[in-house]
Design a protein around this motif. Structure first.
Motif, PDB file in Angstrom:
ATOM      1  N   THR A 101     -13.001   9.253   6.880  1.00  0.00           N
ATOM      2  CA  THR A 101     -12.824   7.796   6.890  1.00  0.00           C
ATOM      3  C   THR A 101     -12.088   7.303   8.138  1.00  0.00           C
ATOM      4  OG1 THR A 101     -10.805   8.071   5.583  1.00  0.00           O
ATOM      5  CG2 THR A 101     -12.841   7.586   4.383  1.00  0.00           C
ATOM      6  N   LYS A 130      -7.356  11.540   8.225  1.00  0.00           N
ATOM      7  CA  LYS A 130      -8.479  11.926   7.371  1.00  0.00           C
ATOM      8  C   LYS A 130      -9.754  11.694   8.153  1.00  0.00           C
ATOM      9  CE  LYS A 130      -9.631  11.919   2.517  1.00  0.00           C
ATOM     10  NZ  LYS A 130      -9.103  11.551   1.192  1.00  0.00           N
ATOM     11  N   HIS A 187      -0.805   4.522  -0.775  1.00  0.00           N
ATOM     12  CA  HIS A 187      -1.766   5.114   0.164  1.00  0.00           C
ATOM     13  C   HIS A 187      -1.029   5.748   1.345  1.00  0.00           C
ATOM     14  CE1 HIS A 187      -5.539   5.591   2.373  1.00  0.00           C
ATOM     15  NE2 HIS A 187      -4.897   5.135   3.448  1.00  0.00           N
ATOM     16  N   PRO A 188      -1.404   6.952   1.719  1.00  0.00           N
ATOM     17  CA  PRO A 188      -2.410   7.800   1.077  1.00  0.00           C
ATOM     18  C   PRO A 188      -1.827   8.556  -0.117  1.00  0.00           C
ATOM     19  CG  PRO A 188      -1.542   8.910   2.997  1.00  0.00           C
ATOM     20  CD  PRO A 188      -0.874   7.560   2.960  1.00  0.00           C
ATOM     21  N   PRO A 203      -8.173   2.401   6.542  1.00  0.00           N
ATOM     22  CA  PRO A 203      -9.440   3.098   6.784  1.00  0.00           C
ATOM     23  C   PRO A 203     -10.422   2.269   7.592  1.00  0.00           C
ATOM     24  CG  PRO A 203      -9.425   2.165   4.577  1.00  0.00           C
ATOM     25  CD  PRO A 203      -8.077   1.864   5.171  1.00  0.00           C
ATOM     26  N   ASN A 238      -3.569  16.732  -2.324  1.00  0.00           N
ATOM     27  CA  ASN A 238      -3.747  15.529  -3.132  1.00  0.00           C
ATOM     28  C   ASN A 238      -2.701  15.424  -4.239  1.00  0.00           C
ATOM     29  OD1 ASN A 238      -5.073  13.823  -5.415  1.00  0.00           O
ATOM     30  ND2 ASN A 238      -6.295  13.389  -3.596  1.00  0.00           N
ATOM     31  N   GLU A 281      -9.055   7.597   8.981  1.00  0.00           N
ATOM     32  CA  GLU A 281      -7.738   7.045   8.673  1.00  0.00           C
ATOM     33  C   GLU A 281      -6.665   7.889   9.353  1.00  0.00           C
ATOM     34  OE1 GLU A 281      -7.428   5.821   4.270  1.00  0.00           O
ATOM     35  OE2 GLU A 281      -9.072   7.257   4.311  1.00  0.00           O
ATOM     36  N   TRP A 291      -0.424  11.828   9.594  1.00  0.00           N
ATOM     37  CA  TRP A 291      -1.478  12.132   8.620  1.00  0.00           C
ATOM     38  C   TRP A 291      -2.787  11.566   9.143  1.00  0.00           C
ATOM     39  CZ3 TRP A 291      -4.455   8.492   5.977  1.00  0.00           C
ATOM     40  CH2 TRP A 291      -5.233   8.977   4.919  1.00  0.00           C
ATOM     41  N   LYS A 349       0.824  -1.226   0.000  1.00  0.00           N
ATOM     42  CA  LYS A 349       0.000   0.000   0.000  1.00  0.00           C
ATOM     43  C   LYS A 349       0.856   1.274   0.000  1.00  0.00           C
ATOM     44  CE  LYS A 349      -3.687   0.280   2.494  1.00  0.00           C
ATOM     45  NZ  LYS A 349      -4.614   0.303   3.661  1.00  0.00           N
ATOM     46  N   GLY A 407      -2.079   3.439   7.676  1.00  0.00           N
ATOM     47  CA  GLY A 407      -3.216   4.342   7.514  1.00  0.00           C
ATOM     48  C   GLY A 407      -4.460   3.644   7.017  1.00  0.00           C
ATOM     49  N   GLU A 411      -1.757  11.469  -0.669  1.00  0.00           N
ATOM     50  CA  GLU A 411      -1.725  12.841  -0.162  1.00  0.00           C
ATOM     51  C   GLU A 411      -0.390  13.095   0.531  1.00  0.00           C
ATOM     52  OE1 GLU A 411      -5.044  13.339   2.440  1.00  0.00           O
ATOM     53  OE2 GLU A 411      -6.551  13.090   0.851  1.00  0.00           O
TER      54      GLU A 411
END
Length: 757
Positions: free
Chosen positions: A576, A573, A68-69, A735, A125, A578, A571, A65, A733, A71
């Motif tokens: 969600t 969010k 991800h993210p 979700p 983003n 996360e 980080w 992953k 991270g 961002e």
């Protein structure tokens, strides 16, 4: 192999080579055709297979992953931006040397990235802004995998069993902090990689000590120096590995100097010169080389201009600051800005109250404060205190003594021996009517960069206002006055005149349009020698690094790091739930600290026993435990203890190199407890009956891991893996965690997890 071998006779004739090291030199034995299986003894799995397994696992844990993210995460806001500045050739300033950022920029260049994204804020983003972030993250992630290879190689070259090598490497593979940190667009992966490369190279060099001055000997010695320089070229904390290698080299030279070795003095001098060339001269040139590349690429004016001298700025193309700069002359009305707190020197007709909140009496003079937005009350006229020709404008020079008249009220700036409103140790700053208290209104203009031009100018020349009478500097800090001061920023006379925050910058001359004036002048690009640029930047880096004292919500003290008292929220969010929370593997970090305690306890017990004539540990094992494990302990201490002396803001990620070194030490302690202790190779001892000079034959020093060894390793790795999996939602991270699940993952009450309420 027979005793007629001259090289072997030289080794065995050396009475001080009692085991010499765990870093056993086996190359000669291999050349002579000896049957050698290594100190680890027979094993159901080969080094090659074990290394392949841990490397594949490292690829899985690191690259899982990685997209991800999509961002910006934590310090990617800085280092992604810096890579973009390289690609745009725009000058920037950072407290770290350039190598790692150059590597990221090179990766971006290969990916076709042009540096257009500004990495402005955490959470911006990447996909919407067309940033090849996966490719950029792939570089530190790849180096993290190579760190696993190096850890395995270090343990193998140090003579440890396959099981021990796999254990140390596996612990690192399953460390949450290594995964979270070293796959993002940041510098720590490069730092740890070059640090481990330095250690590996030095061990390879040390193993060739009986093949001195051969090609291989020189290769690994010079490689050690190059890797040291590369580590330092990533971050200045690379000095810690330099210190470690320095200690090892000094011990090595001290042993060579011993007359009982029979080494001629001229031969010792050759050894000394070789190390001086490879470990001092070569690293200096390598370190400077990356700054040469840095200056060659960054030839355009950029946001880093203001950190450098005016002479440096004049070597850059398209300097916006240079276009805004004008020389300041007597009679000019200027704005005075404090870059550290972003306020302008200001005054108004309101007076200080008769008494301050703590009961102290003020002068009831006119208030002098700092405000964020400049207005008509922020202009100050520069007045001469010496005779100057009236028919021409005279520029203000470094060390000129001036008065500053507050234009709006017609009063002169003054400070005096009256305590300031918020700091009783500093002086109150006020103004006074024209012609009064003349000596208390005199200030010396001290330019920061007066060796590169001694004329006071706007923007490009920062300055201090040193009071002639009381020897304080006009100063401000991010502290607001009470209501009677309209909550404006406190300004006072600072008795600590050496603080960098004493410097101000003039930003405007009233009535003059700097850009329009400079457009009519030819602004040539000037030159400056590399060495002047290099030494100026080194000074600015050190000075600015020590000044990073601004509080941060996730900063922590070094004493808390090994116990993971606090992590860092990288980080999150909200929609969600996360989050990426950087923390280490609790099981592995606590066990590693236990390894330090075991090492210290064993060495203390052994020392006390030997004082009573008892030898509880066979000499070969004791020597390896002192030399090899001792080197790992020095590595850990060198990468940890210096932080206690630092005054800047510190974070858990500063401990990652030390945590990596601690896994090496943990492996050494594991071998001593569960492998060497199972079948001690007493038969390996040879030579005299004098314990001090007993030595061992490495061909006979074979450790045999037992079923208990494998069980212990399995339980340790299972604990590490279990904790890694448990903390993985915070590492990657993931979700969808409920509030209850977040609370369950808050292993310590001091962890600042998002959504835990």
């Amino acid at each position: 192999m027979t005793s007629s071998d001259p090289k072997l006779r030289r080794r065995r004739a050396d009475p001080l080579d009692a085991g010499s090291s765990s870093l056993i030199d086996i190359s000669e034995e291999k050349k002579k055709g000896a049957s050698y299986t290594g100190p680890q003894g027979p094993s159901p799995i080969s080094h090659r297979a074990a290394l392949a397994i841990v490397t594949v696992l490292a690829c899985i844990t690191t690259f899982y992953k990685i997209w991800h993210p999509a961002e910006v995460v934590f310090d990617e806001v800085h280092f992604g931006k810096f890579a973009g500045f390289y690609l745009k050739r725009t000058y920037f300033f950072d407290v770290h040397p350039p190598l790692a950022k150059l590597m990221l920029a090179a990766q971006g260049y290969l990916l076709g990235y042009d540096g257009h994204f500004d990495f402005g804020n955490i959470g911006d983003n990447y996909i919407e802004n067309n940033v090849p972030y996966i490719g950029l993250r792939a570089l530190p992630a790849t180096l993290n995998v190579l760190c696993v290879v190096l850890i395995y190689g270090i343990m193998r070259e140090s003579g440890y069993a396959v099981l021990t090598c796999a254990l140390s490497a596996g612990m690192y593979v399953l460390d949450n902090s290594a995964v979270a940190q070293n796959r993002l667009i940041m510098l720590d992966s490069m730092l740890v990689f070059y640090m481990l490369s330095t250690v590996y190279s030095y061990i390879r060099f040390r193993k060739l000590r009986y093949q001195e001055f051969t090609r291989s000997w020189w290769f690994w010695l010079v490689t050690t120096g190059v890797m040291m320089a590369m580590t330092l070229s990533v971050k200045l904390v690379g000095l810690f590995v330099v210190a470690t290698i320095g200690i090892c080299v000094l011990v090595d030279l001290w042993e060579l100097l011993d007359i009982r070795r029979g080494l001629p003095m001229n031969h010792f001098v050759k050894h000394f010169n070789a190390r001086a060339i490879a470990l001092i001269i070569v690293p200096v040139f390598v370190y400077m080389f990356w700054f040469y590349i840095h200056f060659a690429i960054l030839d355009q004016s950029g946001p880093g201009d203001t950190f450098m001298s005016s002479a440096f700025q004049e070597t850059l193309k398209n300097s916006a600051i240079k276009m805004k700069s004008l020389d300041i002359h007597y009679g000019d009305e200027i704005l005075i800005h404090h870059p550290g707190t972003d306020v302008y020197l200001h005054s108004h007709t309101t007076k200080y109250p008769l008494r301050y909140d703590d009961g102290r009496i003020s002068s009831q003079g006119q208030q002098v404060t700092g405000i964020k937005e400049a207005d008509a009350n922020c202009y100050w006229r520069v007045k001469a205190t010496k005779d100057i020709p009236e028919e021409k404008r005279t520029a203000v020079k470094h060390n000129d003594v001036i008065q500053l008249e507050h234009v709006a009220t017609g009063t002169n700036l003054l400070t005096h021996d009256v305590a300031s409103p918020l700091m009783a140790t500093n002086e109150e700053v006020t103004t006074v009517e024209q012609g009064k208290r003349y000596n208390e209104t005199l200030f010396r203009v001290v330019l920061d960069d007066h060796n590169n031009g001694n004329t006071w100018s706007t923007h490009m020349k920062s300055f201090k206002l040193m009071h002639m009478d009381t020897k304080v500097a006009i100063w401000t800090r991010d502290k607001a006055l009470p209501e009677w001061g309209m909550l404006q920023q406190d300004v006072n006379g600072n008795k600590n005149t050496q603080e960098r925050s004493n410097f101000w910058v003039a930003t405007e001359i009233k009535g003059l349009n700097a850009t329009e004036i400079n457009m009519n002048k030819k602004k040539d690009i000037k030159t400056m020698s590399f060495f002047k640029k290099f030494f100026e930047l080194q000074g600015r880096m050190l000075r600015h690094n020590s000044g990073l004292t601004k509080p941060h919500p996730y900063q922590s003290a070094p004493i808390t790091w090994p116990f993971l008292i606090r992590g860092i929220s990288y980080w999150s969010k909200n929609d969600t739930r996360e989050q990426i929370y950087m923390t280490g593997n609790v099981f592995g970090w606590w066990l590693s600290i236990g390894g330090v305690a075991v090492y210290a306890g064993v060495m203390l017990a052994d020392t006390l026993a030997r004082r009573r004539g008892v030898e509880p540990i066979d000499e070969p094992l004791r020597h390896r435990f002192i030399s090899s494990a001792g080197m790992f302990l020095i590595l850990w201490l060198a990468h940890y203890l210096p932080f206690f002396a630092m005054g800047r803001s510190l974070f858990l990620h500063h401990y990652l190199p030390a945590a990596t070194c601690n896994y090496l030490l943990l492996g050494a302690v594991f071998q001593f407890m569960f492998i060497d202790g199972v079948d001690s190779p007493v038969s390996a001892l040879e030579g005299t009956t004098n314990t001090k000079y007993r030595r061992f034959n490495p061909l006979l020093m074979v450790a045999h891991p037992s079923k208990y060894s494998y069980l212990a390793a399995f339980l340790i790795l299972a604990g590490q893996a279990g904790m890694f999996v448990f903390l993985s939602p915070l590492t990657y991270g993931s979700p969808g965690m409920t509030v209850e699940q977040v609370i369950q993952h808050k292993l310590l009450n001091t962890w600042d997890l998002q959504f835990a309420k």
